[in-house]
Design a protein around this motif. Structure first.
Motif, PDB file in Angstrom:
ATOM      1  N   PRO A   1       1.232  -1.125   0.073  1.00  0.00           N
ATOM      2  CA  PRO A   1       0.018  -0.423  -0.115  1.00  0.00           C
ATOM      3  C   PRO A   1       0.667   1.286  -0.301  1.00  0.00           C
ATOM      4  CG  PRO A   1      -1.316  -1.557   1.856  1.00  0.00           C
ATOM      5  CD  PRO A   1       0.693  -1.845   0.945  1.00  0.00           C
ATOM      6  N   LYS A   2       2.039   0.817   0.586  1.00  0.00           N
ATOM      7  CA  LYS A   2       2.879   2.758   0.847  1.00  0.00           C
ATOM      8  C   LYS A   2       3.517   3.062  -0.126  1.00  0.00           C
ATOM      9  CE  LYS A   2       2.201   3.782   5.133  1.00  0.00           C
ATOM     10  NZ  LYS A   2       1.372   4.452   5.400  1.00  0.00           N
ATOM     11  N   LEU A   3       4.095   1.467  -1.241  1.00  0.00           N
ATOM     12  CA  LEU A   3       4.680   1.546  -2.496  1.00  0.00           C
ATOM     13  C   LEU A   3       3.727   2.136  -3.470  1.00  0.00           C
ATOM     14  CD1 LEU A   3       7.759  -0.141  -2.513  1.00  0.00           C
ATOM     15  CD2 LEU A   3       7.736   2.221  -1.810  1.00  0.00           C
ATOM     16  N   GLN A   4       2.659   1.499  -3.591  1.00  0.00           N
ATOM     17  CA  GLN A   4       1.833   1.479  -4.599  1.00  0.00           C
ATOM     18  C   GLN A   4       1.168   2.773  -4.906  1.00  0.00           C
ATOM     19  OE1 GLN A   4      -2.419   2.217  -3.820  1.00  0.00           O
ATOM     20  NE2 GLN A   4      -2.227   2.899  -5.845  1.00  0.00           N
ATOM     21  N   GLU A   5       1.219   3.930  -3.639  1.00  0.00           N
ATOM     22  CA  GLU A   5       0.315   5.439  -3.765  1.00  0.00           C
ATOM     23  C   GLU A   5       1.590   6.637  -4.234  1.00  0.00           C
ATOM     24  OE1 GLU A   5       0.391   6.398   0.301  1.00  0.00           O
ATOM     25  OE2 GLU A   5      -1.204   4.975   0.650  1.00  0.00           O
ATOM     26  N   VAL A   6       2.954   5.925  -4.423  1.00  0.00           N
ATOM     27  CA  VAL A   6       4.109   6.510  -4.905  1.00  0.00           C
ATOM     28  C   VAL A   6       4.841   6.307  -6.258  1.00  0.00           C
ATOM     29  CG1 VAL A   6       5.196   7.915  -2.848  1.00  0.00           C
ATOM     30  CG2 VAL A   6       6.191   5.419  -3.458  1.00  0.00           C
ATOM     31  N   ALA A   7       4.030   4.843  -6.851  1.00  0.00           N
ATOM     32  CA  ALA A   7       5.417   4.087  -7.852  1.00  0.00           C
ATOM     33  C   ALA A   7       4.440   4.992  -9.197  1.00  0.00           C
ATOM     34  CB  ALA A   7       4.513   2.372  -7.566  1.00  0.00           C
ATOM     35  N   GLY A   8       5.447   4.775 -10.180  1.00  0.00           N
ATOM     36  CA  GLY A   8       4.229   4.731 -11.372  1.00  0.00           C
ATOM     37  C   GLY A   8       3.786   3.334 -11.844  1.00  0.00           C
ATOM     38  N   HIS A   9       3.945   1.961 -11.778  1.00  0.00           N
ATOM     39  CA  HIS A   9       3.609   1.250 -11.294  1.00  0.00           C
ATOM     40  C   HIS A   9       4.118   0.025 -10.845  1.00  0.00           C
ATOM     41  CE1 HIS A   9       1.181  -1.712 -13.999  1.00  0.00           C
ATOM     42  NE2 HIS A   9       2.186  -2.663 -14.037  1.00  0.00           N
ATOM     43  N   LEU A  10       2.962  -1.072 -10.255  1.00  0.00           N
ATOM     44  CA  LEU A  10       3.936  -2.090  -9.226  1.00  0.00           C
ATOM     45  C   LEU A  10       2.901  -3.011  -9.500  1.00  0.00           C
ATOM     46  CD1 LEU A  10       3.320  -1.854  -5.117  1.00  0.00           C
ATOM     47  CD2 LEU A  10       2.122  -3.004  -6.239  1.00  0.00           C
ATOM     48  N   VAL A  11       3.794  -3.795  -9.444  1.00  0.00           N
ATOM     49  CA  VAL A  11       3.667  -5.032  -9.458  1.00  0.00           C
ATOM     50  C   VAL A  11       3.717  -5.965  -8.184  1.00  0.00           C
ATOM     51  CG1 VAL A  11       3.736  -7.557 -11.010  1.00  0.00           C
ATOM     52  CG2 VAL A  11       4.163  -5.181 -11.879  1.00  0.00           C
ATOM     53  N   ASN A  12       3.004  -6.648  -7.478  1.00  0.00           N
ATOM     54  CA  ASN A  12       3.332  -7.749  -6.819  1.00  0.00           C
ATOM     55  C   ASN A  12       2.946  -8.947  -6.853  1.00  0.00           C
ATOM     56  OD1 ASN A  12       1.380  -8.538  -3.776  1.00  0.00           O
ATOM     57  ND2 ASN A  12       3.404  -8.949  -3.889  1.00  0.00           N
ATOM     58  N   PHE A  13       4.356 -10.248  -7.182  1.00  0.00           N
ATOM     59  CA  PHE A  13       4.643 -11.280  -7.794  1.00  0.00           C
ATOM     60  C   PHE A  13       3.913 -12.195  -6.161  1.00  0.00           C
ATOM     61  CE2 PHE A  13       7.335  -8.676 -10.434  1.00  0.00           C
ATOM     62  CZ  PHE A  13       6.942  -8.952 -11.530  1.00  0.00           C
ATOM     63  N   MET A  14       3.493 -13.013  -6.460  1.00  0.00           N
ATOM     64  CA  MET A  14       2.453 -14.132  -6.013  1.00  0.00           C
ATOM     65  C   MET A  14       2.500 -15.811  -5.649  1.00  0.00           C
ATOM     66  SD  MET A  14       0.149 -11.756  -3.769  1.00  0.00           S
ATOM     67  CE  MET A  14      -0.766 -11.268  -5.899  1.00  0.00           C
ATOM     68  N   ARG A  15       3.011 -16.789  -4.351  1.00  0.00           N
ATOM     69  CA  ARG A  15       2.903 -17.625  -5.269  1.00  0.00           C
ATOM     70  C   ARG A  15       1.225 -18.755  -5.487  1.00  0.00           C
ATOM     71  NH1 ARG A  15       8.351 -21.033  -3.111  1.00  0.00           N
ATOM     72  NH2 ARG A  15       7.297 -20.228  -0.904  1.00  0.00           N
ATOM     73  N   THR A  16       0.940 -18.596  -3.980  1.00  0.00           N
ATOM     74  CA  THR A  16      -0.590 -18.788  -3.630  1.00  0.00           C
ATOM     75  C   THR A  16      -0.922 -17.092  -2.604  1.00  0.00           C
ATOM     76  OG1 THR A  16       0.662 -19.385  -1.550  1.00  0.00           O
ATOM     77  CG2 THR A  16       0.315 -21.048  -2.869  1.00  0.00           C
ATOM     78  N   PRO A  17      -2.666 -17.842  -2.651  1.00  0.00           N
ATOM     79  CA  PRO A  17      -3.897 -16.837  -2.151  1.00  0.00           C
ATOM     80  C   PRO A  17      -2.951 -16.848  -0.683  1.00  0.00           C
ATOM     81  CG  PRO A  17      -4.752 -18.237  -3.512  1.00  0.00           C
ATOM     82  CD  PRO A  17      -3.462 -18.471  -3.115  1.00  0.00           C
ATOM     83  N   THR A  18      -3.677 -15.730   0.295  1.00  0.00           N
ATOM     84  CA  THR A  18      -3.147 -15.623   1.851  1.00  0.00           C
ATOM     85  C   THR A  18      -4.057 -14.652   2.493  1.00  0.00           C
ATOM     86  OG1 THR A  18      -1.647 -14.765   3.085  1.00  0.00           O
ATOM     87  CG2 THR A  18      -1.805 -13.058   1.942  1.00  0.00           C
ATOM     88  N   TRP A  19      -4.848 -15.631   3.635  1.00  0.00           N
ATOM     89  CA  TRP A  19      -6.231 -14.908   4.160  1.00  0.00           C
ATOM     90  C   TRP A  19      -5.387 -13.777   4.562  1.00  0.00           C
ATOM     91  CZ3 TRP A  19     -10.890 -16.210   4.537  1.00  0.00           C
ATOM     92  CH2 TRP A  19     -11.306 -17.797   3.946  1.00  0.00           C
TER      93      TRP A  19
END
Length: 537
Positions: free
Chosen positions: A199-217
């Protein structure tokens, strides 16, 4: 934490506990005073106190335990700014407390233990310590590992990770000098650190990608019943003033939070009513944050049970991933190139990569260690088996704070660490006052304890099929991190020293009762002493 603590019985006690002092180690006259039965020194690898809260400086770093119970039991803080506070505020609390009670008096900073060898003949741990490029040597009767679990950070084992030409950083080794504003940012991982960073970097980044393997609660905030709208809040100046002026009120408030926190263990038992209730609650919360979109709900809500992985409130995380400048992907990472990350779907070019990928959680000591007859803990790399989260096999007079199968997955860890430390001090007093040379947990006790632990843990959500650091990063297999019971259960177990579980060797092998001396107590050496102190009105 990142401290190694050593204890020595003072030289005025029984023979066999002569204090050895290294003339090259920096010390002062008051450094070893610890009651009347031990000398104490702490070797700290960092330049300052703080451990986790000194090392972790990433944007959004905070504690997911309510601030009013994330304190030492003997030093409440009426002035916490929020119900959940950021890392810097916790660090400043620790600094103030350290200064107030002179807690750094026994600490030698910038000192990293690199070797610990047990000398069976003398009953001593011989230590080699690195201090800014040079080495000193020390020795002790009791060796305490308080270096913690979540501090051995590591970059992920991804092909080509060192080839990346942009900014590469691990969440636990943050660099404040890099400006993420307007940059193409990739964040690898979706554990507790990533949930705070995104959430912090999304506020300032030009574009953000989150790489994930599996969902989390994404959980509700702990103790949500005490929160307006179930979200974090700031305490008013009036509330803080009332806490300062009414310690009883503050204590009642803290007890209410702690009690609720401890009750959460019921929800970690398979098929319990509490587990069903929080599953329904968290499903609803995540669905609402995902805009009740059926496709997103299917992707983001896990199939395994709530609590199998460490729970994180993650306020704003799911919302950030749905922002116009953000993207998420489950596509497996194949390699990293000079320009970015290659997944099974193609290459994503990036300016910066943040690895929120966790730590080495094997419980292996970070130093060379040799115990009885040259024994090592190499087996712990894959299968850590200790006793009560405190003892290791074949390691005499060696104690661990937060070792294998201690209560790290539920309850307030600060309370657990206090109880553990009190237990170790009781052992230290016993060793010093009863002329004991070495204490070591019996091998069959370690086996039986671990059989019991694993059988009990089958009842918990930690075995429900997720990949978790509670299982040393595995999906299936033994639960190596968490305790088989509640934190209250752990506290009661530690209130008794089970001497029958240990091999005890005395400094005077001919007669273990030599420590009883001339039959009189020290009190009776004082002519003015009250020798009827045990009588009450």
């Amino acid at each position: 934490m990142s401290m190694i603590s050593t204890l020595r019985a003072p030289p005025t006690h029984q023979t066999g506990f002569q204090l050895w002092r290294n003339p090259y180690a920096p010390r002062n006259e008051n450094q070893f005073k610890y009651g009347d039965f031990m000398d104490h020194i702490i070797y700290e690898k960092n330049h300052d106190i703080g451990g986790t809260w000194l090392e972790n400086r990433y944007p959004g770093v905070a504690c997911d335990v309510p601030a009013h119970i994330y304190t030492f039991s003997w030093e409440p803080n009426p002035d916490w700014s929020e119900f959940y506070v950021g890392g810097e505020e916790i660090f400043q609390y620790m600094k103030r407390t350290t200064a107030k009670y002179d807690l750094a008096r026994d600490v030698v900073f910038n000192s990293k233990v690199v070797e610990a060898i047990w000398d069976q003949g003398r009953g001593k741990w011989e230590l080699k310590i690195e201090q800014e490029g040079r080495f000193i040597w020390d020795e002790c009767d009791i060796f305490i590992n308080a270096s913690g679990i979540l501090n051995k950070w590591k970059l992920p084992s991804i092909e080509g990770i060192n080839a990346f030409k942009g900014h590469l950083v691990h969440s636990a080794k943050w660099e404040d000098t890099y400006d993420f504003a307007g940059k193409r940012v990739g964040i690898i991982g979706n554990g507790s650190s990533a949930l705070q960073i995104v959430p912090k970097l999304q506020e300032v980044a030009g574009h953000l990608v989150n790489f994930m393997r599996t969902p989390t609660w994404i959980s509700a905030t702990y103790s949500s019943e005490l929160l307006p709208d179930g979200k974090n809040f700031y305490y008013t100046e009036e509330q803080k003033s009332e806490f300062r002026n009414n310690p009883k009120l503050l204590n009642e408030y803290r007890k209410k939070i702690e009690s609720g926190f401890n009750k959460f263990f019921y929800a970690l038992l398979n098929d319990s009513p509490a587990q069903a209730a929080i599953t329904e609650q968290y499903t609803q919360i995540m669905s609402e944050r995902l805009g009740n979109d059926p496709e997103l709900i299917k992707k983001f809500i896990p199939s395994w049970r709530v609590g199998c992985r460490r729970l994180s409130p993650g306020e704003g995380y799911l919302e950030a991933l749905q922002a116009p400048n953000a993207k998420y992907t489950w596509d497996p990472i194949e390699r990293i190139t000079e320009k970015g990350v290659v997944t099974s779907a193609g290459e994503i070019e990036l300016d910066a990569i943040v690895c929120a990928t966790g730590f080495d959680v094997s419980f292996m000591p970070q130093w060379k260690m040799r115990g009885l007859n040259g024994s090592t803990l190499d087996k712990w790399r894959d299968d850590p088996e200790g006793y009560l989260g405190i003892f290791a096999p074949s390691m005499p007079n060696y104690f661990i704070v937060n070792g294998p199968n201690c209560p790290v997955g539920h309850g307030s860890l600060l309370s657990v660490m206090e109880w553990t430390t009190e237990y170790i001090i009781r052992w230290a007093k016993k060793i010093a006052s009863e002329n004991i040379k070495a204490v070591m947990v019996k091998p069959n006790v370690v086996r039986e304890w671990n059989v019991y632990a694993q059988e009990y843990l089958k009842r918990t959500v930690w075995t429900s099929g997720c990949r978790s650091w509670y299982k040393n990063g595995k999906i299936e297999g033994k639960v190596t991190a968490t305790y088989p019971g509640s934190v209250i259960h752990y506290k009661e177990v530690l209130e008794t020293i089970r001497g029958e579980d240990f091999n005890i060797e005395y400094s005077e092998p001919r007669n273990r009762f030599g420590f009883m001396g001339n039959g009189f107590t020290a009190l009776e050496m004082d002519e003015d002493a009250d020798l009827a102190f045990y009588m009450y009105k």
